[in-house]
Each structure stands twice: as C-alpha cells, then as structure tokens.
Design a protein around this motif. Sequence first.
Motif, mmCIF file in Angstrom:
data_model
loop_
_atom_site.group_PDB
_atom_site.id
_atom_site.type_symbol
_atom_site.label_atom_id
_atom_site.label_comp_id
_atom_site.label_asym_id
_atom_site.label_seq_id
_atom_site.Cartn_x
_atom_site.Cartn_y
_atom_site.Cartn_z
ATOM 1 N N PHE A 116 -99.549 -107.704 14.147
ATOM 2 C CA PHE A 116 -99.615 -108.553 13.008
ATOM 3 C C PHE A 116 -99.657 -109.295 13.713
ATOM 4 O O PHE A 116 -100.589 -110.849 13.928
ATOM 5 C CB PHE A 116 -98.663 -108.951 11.740
ATOM 6 N N LEU A 117 -98.724 -109.843 15.080
ATOM 7 C CA LEU A 117 -98.976 -110.704 15.907
ATOM 8 C C LEU A 117 -100.151 -110.778 16.517
ATOM 9 O O LEU A 117 -100.485 -111.624 16.649
ATOM 10 C CB LEU A 117 -97.045 -110.410 16.591
ATOM 11 N N VAL A 118 -100.698 -109.786 17.143
ATOM 12 C CA VAL A 118 -102.007 -109.428 17.889
ATOM 13 C C VAL A 118 -103.127 -109.958 17.184
ATOM 14 O O VAL A 118 -103.914 -110.510 17.309
ATOM 15 C CB VAL A 118 -102.022 -108.129 18.419
ATOM 16 N N LEU A 119 -103.079 -109.426 15.461
ATOM 17 C CA LEU A 119 -103.362 -109.915 14.851
ATOM 18 C C LEU A 119 -103.541 -112.005 14.470
ATOM 19 O O LEU A 119 -104.656 -112.728 14.600
ATOM 20 C CB LEU A 119 -103.686 -109.622 13.451
ATOM 21 N N ALA A 120 -102.639 -112.008 14.527
ATOM 22 C CA ALA A 120 -102.258 -113.448 14.242
ATOM 23 C C ALA A 120 -102.749 -114.667 15.696
ATOM 24 O O ALA A 120 -103.439 -115.450 15.798
ATOM 25 C CB ALA A 120 -100.832 -113.873 14.637
ATOM 26 N N SER A 121 -103.119 -113.127 16.461
ATOM 27 C CA SER A 121 -103.494 -115.002 17.815
ATOM 28 C C SER A 121 -104.952 -113.983 17.899
ATOM 29 O O SER A 121 -105.960 -115.207 18.402
ATOM 30 C CB SER A 121 -103.014 -113.762 19.166
ATOM 31 N N SER A 122 -105.169 -113.076 17.405
ATOM 32 C CA SER A 122 -106.625 -112.853 17.948
ATOM 33 C C SER A 122 -108.150 -113.471 16.440
ATOM 34 O O SER A 122 -109.008 -113.546 16.943
ATOM 35 C CB SER A 122 -106.764 -111.253 18.029
ATOM 36 N N GLY A 123 -107.246 -113.738 15.557
ATOM 37 C CA GLY A 123 -107.556 -113.855 14.392
ATOM 38 C C GLY A 123 -108.278 -113.035 13.973
ATOM 39 O O GLY A 123 -107.874 -111.809 14.340
ATOM 40 N N ALA A 124 -109.558 -112.813 12.481
ATOM 41 C CA ALA A 124 -109.696 -112.150 12.003
ATOM 42 C C ALA A 124 -111.347 -111.064 11.563
ATOM 43 O O ALA A 124 -111.377 -110.179 12.069
ATOM 44 C CB ALA A 124 -110.067 -112.166 9.866
ATOM 45 N N GLY A 125 -111.532 -111.886 13.406
ATOM 46 C CA GLY A 125 -112.928 -111.503 14.190
ATOM 47 C C GLY A 125 -113.818 -111.644 13.078
ATOM 48 O O GLY A 125 -114.274 -112.264 12.573
ATOM 49 N N ALA A 126 -115.271 -111.181 13.351
ATOM 50 C CA ALA A 126 -116.014 -111.457 12.869
ATOM 51 C C ALA A 126 -116.691 -111.269 11.134
ATOM 52 O O ALA A 126 -117.174 -111.575 10.698
ATOM 53 C CB ALA A 126 -117.839 -111.308 13.598
ATOM 54 N N TYR A 127 -116.121 -109.952 11.351
ATOM 55 C CA TYR A 127 -116.390 -109.065 9.936
ATOM 56 C C TYR A 127 -114.965 -109.667 8.915
ATOM 57 O O TYR A 127 -114.031 -108.975 8.503
ATOM 58 C CB TYR A 127 -116.133 -108.007 9.829
ATOM 59 N N SER A 128 -115.117 -110.806 8.255
ATOM 60 C CA SER A 128 -113.905 -111.600 7.712
ATOM 61 C C SER A 128 -114.229 -112.843 6.754
ATOM 62 O O SER A 128 -115.294 -113.385 6.499
ATOM 63 C CB SER A 128 -112.870 -111.589 8.775
ATOM 64 N N VAL A 129 -113.938 -113.320 5.893
ATOM 65 C CA VAL A 129 -113.849 -114.131 4.956
ATOM 66 C C VAL A 129 -113.626 -115.277 5.903
ATOM 67 O O VAL A 129 -114.426 -115.826 5.947
ATOM 68 C CB VAL A 129 -112.076 -114.442 3.449
ATOM 69 N N ASP A 130 -112.443 -115.283 6.664
ATOM 70 C CA ASP A 130 -112.643 -116.319 7.519
ATOM 71 C C ASP A 130 -113.640 -116.535 8.920
ATOM 72 O O ASP A 130 -113.994 -117.639 9.035
ATOM 73 C CB ASP A 130 -111.082 -116.024 8.830
ATOM 74 N N ALA A 131 -114.345 -115.152 9.414
ATOM 75 C CA ALA A 131 -115.808 -116.003 9.934
ATOM 76 C C ALA A 131 -116.763 -116.805 8.935
ATOM 77 O O ALA A 131 -117.251 -117.317 9.390
ATOM 78 C CB ALA A 131 -116.325 -114.263 10.671
ATOM 79 N N ARG A 132 -116.601 -116.085 7.807
ATOM 80 C CA ARG A 132 -117.325 -116.942 6.844
ATOM 81 C C ARG A 132 -117.883 -118.087 6.117
ATOM 82 O O ARG A 132 -118.856 -118.755 5.993
ATOM 83 C CB ARG A 132 -117.414 -115.884 5.576
ATOM 84 N N ARG A 133 -116.167 -118.451 5.876
ATOM 85 C CA ARG A 133 -116.207 -119.984 6.057
ATOM 86 C C ARG A 133 -116.216 -120.900 7.000
ATOM 87 O O ARG A 133 -115.744 -121.920 6.722
ATOM 88 C CB ARG A 133 -113.950 -119.664 5.711
ATOM 89 N N GLY A 134 -116.091 -120.085 7.694
ATOM 90 C CA GLY A 134 -116.303 -121.121 9.517
ATOM 91 C C GLY A 134 -114.844 -121.740 10.084
ATOM 92 O O GLY A 134 -114.528 -122.168 10.315
#
Length: 134
Positions: A116-134
Amino acid sequence: MSTNTSVAGSGTVSNASATILLGRVLLSVIFVLSGFGKLTAIAGTAGYFGSMGLPMPTVTDVVVGGLAILIGFQTRITAWVLAVFTVATALVAHTGWADQMQMISFMKNLAISGGFLVLASSGAGAYSVDARRG
C-alpha cells in the motif's frame, strides 16, 4: 534494447501502469473478499471482535477501501488509510508470536502495508479512475 521510461500516472499507457493495475487487483482482493465474508456472517464477526475486547469495526469501510483501490479511486489517500489500518490490525490481532501462524499473519500484514505504501507513492497508474479524472 529499449527501456520504458514512462511515468506511471502520467497518462501514458505503459508496462508500469499494467503492473500497477495488477498490484491493485491483488491488494484489493483480500479486503473485498474478507469484508464480504464478514458482512455475511456479521454475528460471528461481532463475537470475534468482542472476544478481543474491541468495538465492532465498520466492515463496509474495509470493503469500500478495497473497491477504491481496485478501481483506482482516490488511490493515494486510500492506500495510506489501508496501510495504517493493516499495521494496526497486525499489532492488535497478530502479536501472539509464539504461535507460528500468528507470526506469519503479522508479517503478511506488514507486507500488505508495504504494498500500500508503494501504491501511495506511485499512484494508481493509467488504468484507473484517478487517471481519467486528471
């Protein structure tokens, strides 16, 4: 030989984004499945927490957190929350280290928190809601 230097989360579809997606799926599955199991057997879950002298947690929060990681929504914040939750769970429920299974569960929780800490650092990547929201 070429090296992929695209940054995950930059909107560039890359091998890194596919790997992050796989990591999100693997990290989320334990929370979604175990949370669903706890919801369908709520009396047993309440009894277990009661036997440890703990209040009943909001199991739906764990399921929602797992789903948020799965789809990549508010990933950095959710990853931090679940990392802290998972370490707290290890410290509360898995400290009977004389029992090898408790030690394994404790270390499993620490490993999940690390993910989870690695994910918190790297972010969700291009295949994610976060990437679509900008």
